[in-house]
Scaffold this motif. Structure first.
Motif, mmCIF file in Angstrom:
data_model
loop_
_atom_site.group_PDB
_atom_site.id
_atom_site.type_symbol
_atom_site.label_atom_id
_atom_site.label_comp_id
_atom_site.label_asym_id
_atom_site.label_seq_id
_atom_site.Cartn_x
_atom_site.Cartn_y
_atom_site.Cartn_z
ATOM 1 N N GLU A 148 1.049 -1.282 -0.089
ATOM 2 C CA GLU A 148 -0.187 -0.105 -0.222
ATOM 3 C C GLU A 148 0.735 0.953 0.158
ATOM 4 O O GLU A 148 0.157 2.009 -0.842
ATOM 5 C CB GLU A 148 -1.043 -0.066 1.465
ATOM 6 C CG GLU A 148 -2.147 0.675 1.078
ATOM 7 C CD GLU A 148 -2.828 0.508 2.355
ATOM 8 O OE1 GLU A 148 -3.544 1.513 2.719
ATOM 9 O OE2 GLU A 148 -3.258 -1.458 3.393
ATOM 10 N N THR A 196 0.532 8.681 -6.924
ATOM 11 C CA THR A 196 -0.953 7.002 -6.354
ATOM 12 C C THR A 196 -1.158 6.369 -7.512
ATOM 13 O O THR A 196 -1.225 6.317 -8.674
ATOM 14 C CB THR A 196 -2.370 8.239 -5.874
ATOM 15 O OG1 THR A 196 -1.860 9.157 -5.295
ATOM 16 C CG2 THR A 196 -3.506 7.320 -6.052
ATOM 17 N N VAL A 221 -3.414 3.874 -8.928
ATOM 18 C CA VAL A 221 -4.928 2.490 -9.044
ATOM 19 C C VAL A 221 -4.303 0.786 -9.648
ATOM 20 O O VAL A 221 -4.339 1.713 -11.223
ATOM 21 C CB VAL A 221 -6.290 3.467 -8.804
ATOM 22 C CG1 VAL A 221 -7.257 2.514 -8.506
ATOM 23 C CG2 VAL A 221 -5.803 5.149 -8.234
ATOM 24 N N PRO A 249 -8.083 10.372 -9.478
ATOM 25 C CA PRO A 249 -8.082 8.625 -9.071
ATOM 26 C C PRO A 249 -8.996 8.144 -7.929
ATOM 27 O O PRO A 249 -9.136 7.056 -7.933
ATOM 28 C CB PRO A 249 -6.444 9.117 -8.112
ATOM 29 C CG PRO A 249 -6.177 10.298 -8.382
ATOM 30 C CD PRO A 249 -6.807 11.271 -9.130
ATOM 31 N N GLN A 250 -10.259 8.992 -7.386
ATOM 32 C CA GLN A 250 -10.968 9.262 -6.803
ATOM 33 C C GLN A 250 -12.360 8.243 -7.537
ATOM 34 O O GLN A 250 -12.938 7.203 -7.062
ATOM 35 C CB GLN A 250 -12.044 9.950 -6.392
ATOM 36 C CG GLN A 250 -10.629 11.127 -4.967
ATOM 37 C CD GLN A 250 -9.846 9.696 -4.502
ATOM 38 O OE1 GLN A 250 -10.832 8.454 -3.701
ATOM 39 N NE2 GLN A 250 -8.836 10.072 -4.149
ATOM 40 N N THR A 306 -7.116 -0.924 -6.282
ATOM 41 C CA THR A 306 -6.315 -1.601 -5.621
ATOM 42 C C THR A 306 -5.229 -0.452 -4.754
ATOM 43 O O THR A 306 -4.880 -0.043 -6.380
ATOM 44 C CB THR A 306 -6.079 -3.054 -5.353
ATOM 45 O OG1 THR A 306 -6.593 -4.023 -5.112
ATOM 46 C CG2 THR A 306 -5.093 -2.766 -3.603
ATOM 47 N N ARG A 307 -5.258 0.723 -3.805
ATOM 48 C CA ARG A 307 -4.284 2.199 -3.924
ATOM 49 C C ARG A 307 -2.621 1.095 -3.161
ATOM 50 O O ARG A 307 -2.684 0.948 -2.891
ATOM 51 C CB ARG A 307 -4.649 2.697 -3.607
ATOM 52 C CG ARG A 307 -6.120 3.356 -4.241
ATOM 53 C CD ARG A 307 -6.738 4.630 -3.295
ATOM 54 N NE ARG A 307 -8.190 4.260 -4.455
ATOM 55 C CZ ARG A 307 -8.366 5.130 -5.094
ATOM 56 N NH1 ARG A 307 -7.337 5.804 -4.875
ATOM 57 N NH2 ARG A 307 -9.418 5.126 -5.617
ATOM 58 N N THR A 308 -1.865 1.840 -4.378
ATOM 59 C CA THR A 308 -0.611 2.856 -3.823
ATOM 60 C C THR A 308 0.053 3.367 -3.880
ATOM 61 O O THR A 308 0.093 4.720 -4.824
ATOM 62 C CB THR A 308 0.357 1.329 -4.807
ATOM 63 O OG1 THR A 308 -0.079 0.170 -5.017
ATOM 64 C CG2 THR A 308 1.634 1.360 -4.009
ATOM 65 N N THR A 309 0.065 4.226 -2.650
ATOM 66 C CA THR A 309 0.852 5.133 -2.789
ATOM 67 C C THR A 309 2.306 5.354 -2.164
ATOM 68 O O THR A 309 2.956 4.682 -1.662
ATOM 69 C CB THR A 309 0.037 6.260 -1.348
ATOM 70 O OG1 THR A 309 -1.043 6.116 -1.274
ATOM 71 C CG2 THR A 309 0.643 7.358 -1.139
#
Lengths: 123, 824
Positions: free
Chosen positions: B59, B71, B73, B807-808, B813-816
């Motif tokens: 994540e 970000t 996604v 991005p919203q 699944t998100r990776t920051t």
């Protein structure tokens, strides 16, 4: 007395080899299995104990890892490796895999026993 | 037992140590094609260690190299949607995610291109490596790096991409190396600009690394000039060019020699003959033909299919760009795709940008060659080929101003074809220099980066000017309502038929002095017909003043596509995309009635009559479940073989045949032509006789192969499609896929070649797009995302893309990713 019992105890020595393999293999390359099996052979009173504890101990260590990883995501890749070797099913691949620690563990156990005999023929 | 053995303990001990040591050594090293079994099967560090590998990165990730937060996604297909604040961070993140999914593939392709296979598999690959070196692949990649380094924006992008790849490599522990590293037993190395250059030049090789100079010279020497008018015309019958009308312009003139040079030979086999049954398509319709009123564009570039998938889907967003599509793993940005304003797609242009020239050396030292009536010094380039388990091989390649002298003498190396990953190629003509456009300093990366940000046609065309090699047919559509097709690249201005035959390397008139400006290349913008298309056929009609190549692919595919496009009105995105799956054979429509008529002239047995009766009512669609397609396809191919093999070389040897259109033309005009006569018989055959012989032979062959029941000769079973693994590792590809399609058909799917990427986009607001490729996003064979697209690709299904600058609005699944500064 304790040492004497262990030196004649295939199950006990095998367990020791398994635990040692499980620890050492995280750090060292795959062939490190010969080390605990060899040591087991050295402490064995009879060559049969060295041979079988080497086989069983190494085999169990690899078997445990296979049981942990094969169902946990390794199945697909095992299937592809099976196909790569042209084998009929993954079970055969796993059996062939287990031959490696069996053969090397057994040989290392015997070697350990023989080395001990060279140094101390009455031990 | 041991106590009683007659062998002394010391001998037993030594034997045991030696046997144990030998087994360890044996299982720790690859043995020929067998991987190192101990390492590979070890459940701790071998292939099973990859069972622990996460399908997606964690994540949160932190990298010193980042200047701001990124970000990512990951949608349900594991397409990364990367949102960054600037280009540097964007391409860093793209490098990281590409390596996360495709590290082995991207590196292996560059090692193969660089001629470094011997480092992995030993001297078995030496001839392949020598070929790659001698053809000048590394030399070309170095030129690409020079070009990339000259533009700060390009340099920043490719450097950031490399840093991203290396950030992933640095955090990768050896047990998590992709399985191919374990099978082939080597480790990844850091990514460099040279590797990106190699990748691009490798693609240039795939698309332009073909040359008919050598076979055509041989044919001219055997049959004379007249054969070209009859069998190898630049404009055969049935040509439907890409561009039909172009604004007039004043072409650049170059001086031709008074009498063309006539090279001897070549006696050696032909290189670089590509399979002309393959093909790519693209098209666009204007808003007048779509239901939404906005243009729709579709593209399906066809390539030799391999696993992991050739392409990688990605969505890249910064305040300056919002672009989505596919890239070749290892190249930054999007190569074929769309942004909020424009969309583009490619088919191969097929211009001749590869010439062979005879060189006269002063002596065997090859230090000087004759050029422009004087001796000119050559340059020598020493290629160092490291060999696993052996000594480094040094290969000196002589360079003239044309390019490398690929082979010094015939037979210098042999049998490299099996190592050629993309095209099997034979021995290159000895003592001849290669002039190849990809050896020039060109700026394709700059072009691609600019496509991604282009907001309108002017910006797109300006970027297109940088795209030199491989020359492509770029189809274009935008939100403003424009559509266009542009046969791009900067091929040389040639005098008529320059480069058709082996040239004279001592005569400056055979040099490439001028290159065609982009605005003089065939193109069409907003034509009245309301559509544009290309399918690798002739780019322009007879009135186009420049000579670009000796031949192009046949027009049947393009013609069928145009037939379908003409019918479109109020079209939806799906209607336009569906043409990619069209299996209708125009060749069948033109040939089948005639050859059926010929067969019916003579008595047939019951089974032959059943087959012919069924063929006569066949709908001409090469669907996978059609057995008639199998019969017709094999029949036509057998007619071709019988017609040409005795004159131009058999199927099993290197051969260069005229196109099928020549047979079709002779079928109409001269059925008694001597080309139909079989040299092996005393009788005089004609077209009708050949048709009958071919029919009987293929019925027998099909019966032997697939049984007597003709209705079981399904096309999908007879031909189907195989997608081998890139390194040809068994078990890691997908075989026996039930596909339809074939030669001269929009869905030109073949046995191992086909639509490597199908996509379609509608330039509405927001943009609607869908696409698919065979394979999957992941390059890890143990991942469920390794080939989860393949079955859908076979069925002709598409993935609808999520496309938004926010991005919203992307589900997944998100990776920051954060930099050190952000972390504080």
């Amino acid at each position: 007395m304790k040492t004497d019992r262990l030196s004649d105890n295939v199950i006990g020595l095998s367990l020791a080899v398994t635990v040692a393999c499980l620890v050492l293999q995280w750090i060292f390359p795959w062939w490190i299995i010969v080390l605990p099996a060899g040591v087991a052979g050295m402490v064995s009173r009879r060559w049969q104990v060295g041979l079988f504890s080497g086989i069983l101990g190494s085999l169990t260590a690899w078997g445990v890892m296979i049981l942990l990883r094969y169902p946990g995501g390794g199945e697909v890749l095992a299937g592809r490796i099976t196909a790569m070797f042209g084998l009929p099913n993954s079970l055969l691949l796993l059996l062939i895999t287990l031959l490696i620690p069996s053969i090397l563990g057994g040989l290392a156990g015997l070697t350990g026993y023989q080395l001990k005999k060279l140094v101390c023929s009455r031990c | 037992m041991m106590k009683n053995t007659p062998i002394k303990p010391i001998a037993v001990t030594i034997i045991l140590i030696l046997v144990t040591g030998f087994i360890v050594w044996f299982l720790d090293h690859p043995q020929g094609n067998i991987p190192p079994l101990g390492k590979l099967l070890d459940p701790f560090h071998g292939y099973l260690a990859l069972a622990d590998l996460n399908e997606l990165p964690p994540e949160n990730l932190q990298f010193d190299q980042l200047t701001d937060q990124v970000t990512i996604v990951w949608d349900e297909e594991h397409i990364p949607h990367i949102f960054a604040k600037n280009d540097h961070d964007l391409y860093f993140a793209q490098g990281y995610v590409t390596a996360f999914h495709r590290l082995w593939q991207m590196e292996f392709q560059t090692l193969a291109a660089a001629g470094r296979m011997s480092e992995i598999i030993g001297d078995r690959a030496l001839t392949y490596d020598r070929f790659q070196r001698r053809i000048g692949m590394v030399y070309a990649a170095e030129k690409a790096v020079e070009a990339m380094s000259k533009d700060p924006a390009v340099l920043e992008a490719v450097t950031a991409f490399s840093e991203g790849v290396n950030a992933y490599i640095d955090e990768l522990s050896p047990e998590h190396y992709p399985v191919e590293y374990k099978i082939l037993d080597y480790a990844p190395e850091h990514w460099t600009l040279l590797k990106t250059g190699l990748l691009l030049k490798s693609m240039a090789w795939t698309l332009t690394g073909r040359s008919s100079d050598l076979p055509l010279t041989k044919i001219r020497n055997k049959f004379g000039q007249d054969v070209f008018r009859e069998l190898f015309p630049l404009f055969p019958d049935f040509v439907e060019p890409i561009v039909t009308e172009m604004p007039p312009f004043k072409p650049i003139k170059v001086k031709a020699p008074e009498s063309p040079y006539e090279a001897e030979g070549p006696d050696d086999v032909y290189p670089f003959a590509s399979d002309r049954r393959n093909g790519s398509n693209n098209w666009a319709i204007s808003g007048d033909r779509s239901a939404s009123g906005y243009p729709i564009l579709a593209n399906d570039p066809h390539l030799g299919l391999t696993m992991p998938a050739i392409w990688y889907m990605v969505h890249l967003v910064t305040p300056e760009q919002n672009v989505m599509g596919v890239t070749i793993p290892g190249a930054p940005a999007v190569i074929s795709g769309f942004n909020e304003n424009i969309a583009w797609g490619v088919t191969n242009g097929n211009d001749d940008v590869m010439d062979w020239l005879d060189i006269t050396f002063r002596d065997d030292s090859r230090n000087e060659y004759w050029y422009d009536n004087r001796w000119v010094p050559t340059k020598k380039r020493v290629e160092r080929i490291r060999i696993r388990g052996g000594e480094t091989f040094l290969d000196t390649v002589t360079y003239t101003h044309h390019g490398p002298v690929v082979w010094d003498y015939t037979g210098q190396t042999t049998d490299f074809s099996r190592w050629n990953l993309r095209f099997p190629a034979g021995q290159v003509s000895a003592g001849r220099a290669l002039r190849w456009l990809a050896h020039d300093e060109t700026y394709e990366v700059r072009a691609i980066l600019s496509f991604n940000k282009a907001r309108n046609m002017d910006e797109f065309v300006e970027a297109l000017d940088d795209f030199t090699c491989p020359g492509q047919n770029f189809v274009y559509a935008d939100h403003d309502g424009n559509i266009a097709i542009w046969h791009s690249g900067h091929p040389p201005v040639r005098w008529k038929e320059q480069g058709k035959f082996i040239g004279d390397g001592s005569d400056p008139l055979y040099d490439w002095k001028e290159f065609i400006p982009l605005d003089q290349m065939p193109h069409e913008i907003n034509p009245k017909k309301g559509y544009v298309s290309s399918a690798n056929q002739n780019p322009a009609g007879k009135s186009y003043p420049y000579y670009l190549a000796d031949s192009y692919w046949m027009s049947f595919r393009g013609s069928r596509i145009n037939d379908r496009l003409k019918e479109l009105g109020d079209a939806a995105l799906e209607d336009v995309a569906s043409i990619q799956l069209d299996n209708y054979s125009k060749i069948g429509r033109m040939m089948l009635p005639e050859i059926i008529h010929i067969i019916r002239q003579q008595p047939m047995n019951e089974r032959e009559r059943m087959i012919i009766d069924s063929l006569s009512v066949w709908d001409l669609y090469y669907n996978g479940d059609s057995w008639e397609a199998t019969v017709f396809n094999e029949w036509v191919e057998k007619i071709e073989e019988l017609t040409w093999a005795d004159d131009f070389g058999g199927k099993d040897e290197e051969h260069y045949w005229p196109f099928l259109t020549d047979i079709m033309e002779l079928m109409e005009t001269d059925r008694e032509s001597h080309w139909f006569d079989l040299k092996s018989t005393a009788e005089k055959e004609n077209f009708d006789t050949l048709c009958r012989i071919a029919f009987r032979e293929i019925i027998q062959e099909l019966s032997e192969k697939m049984g007597d029941d003709a209705t079981r000769w399904l096309w999908q079973d007879f031909r189907g499609t195989d997608i081998p693994h890139l390194a040809k590792i068994p078990g890691l590809g997908r075989m026996d896929l039930k596909t339809g399609g074939g030669m001269g058909i929009p869905n030109a799917t073949m046995k191992t070649f086909g639509p490597s990427w199908r996509y379609a986009v509608e330039m509405t607001d927001p943009v609607k797009a869908m696409g698919i490729y065979p394979g999957g996003q992941s390059g890890h064979p143990g991942s469920p995302f390794y080939d989860n697209f393949t079955d859908r690709w076979v069925k002709g299904e598409y993935i609808s893309f999520q496309f938004s600058p926010d991005p919203q609005k992307i589900r997944g699944t998100r990776t920051t990713m954060t930099g050190r500064e952000n972390q504080r």
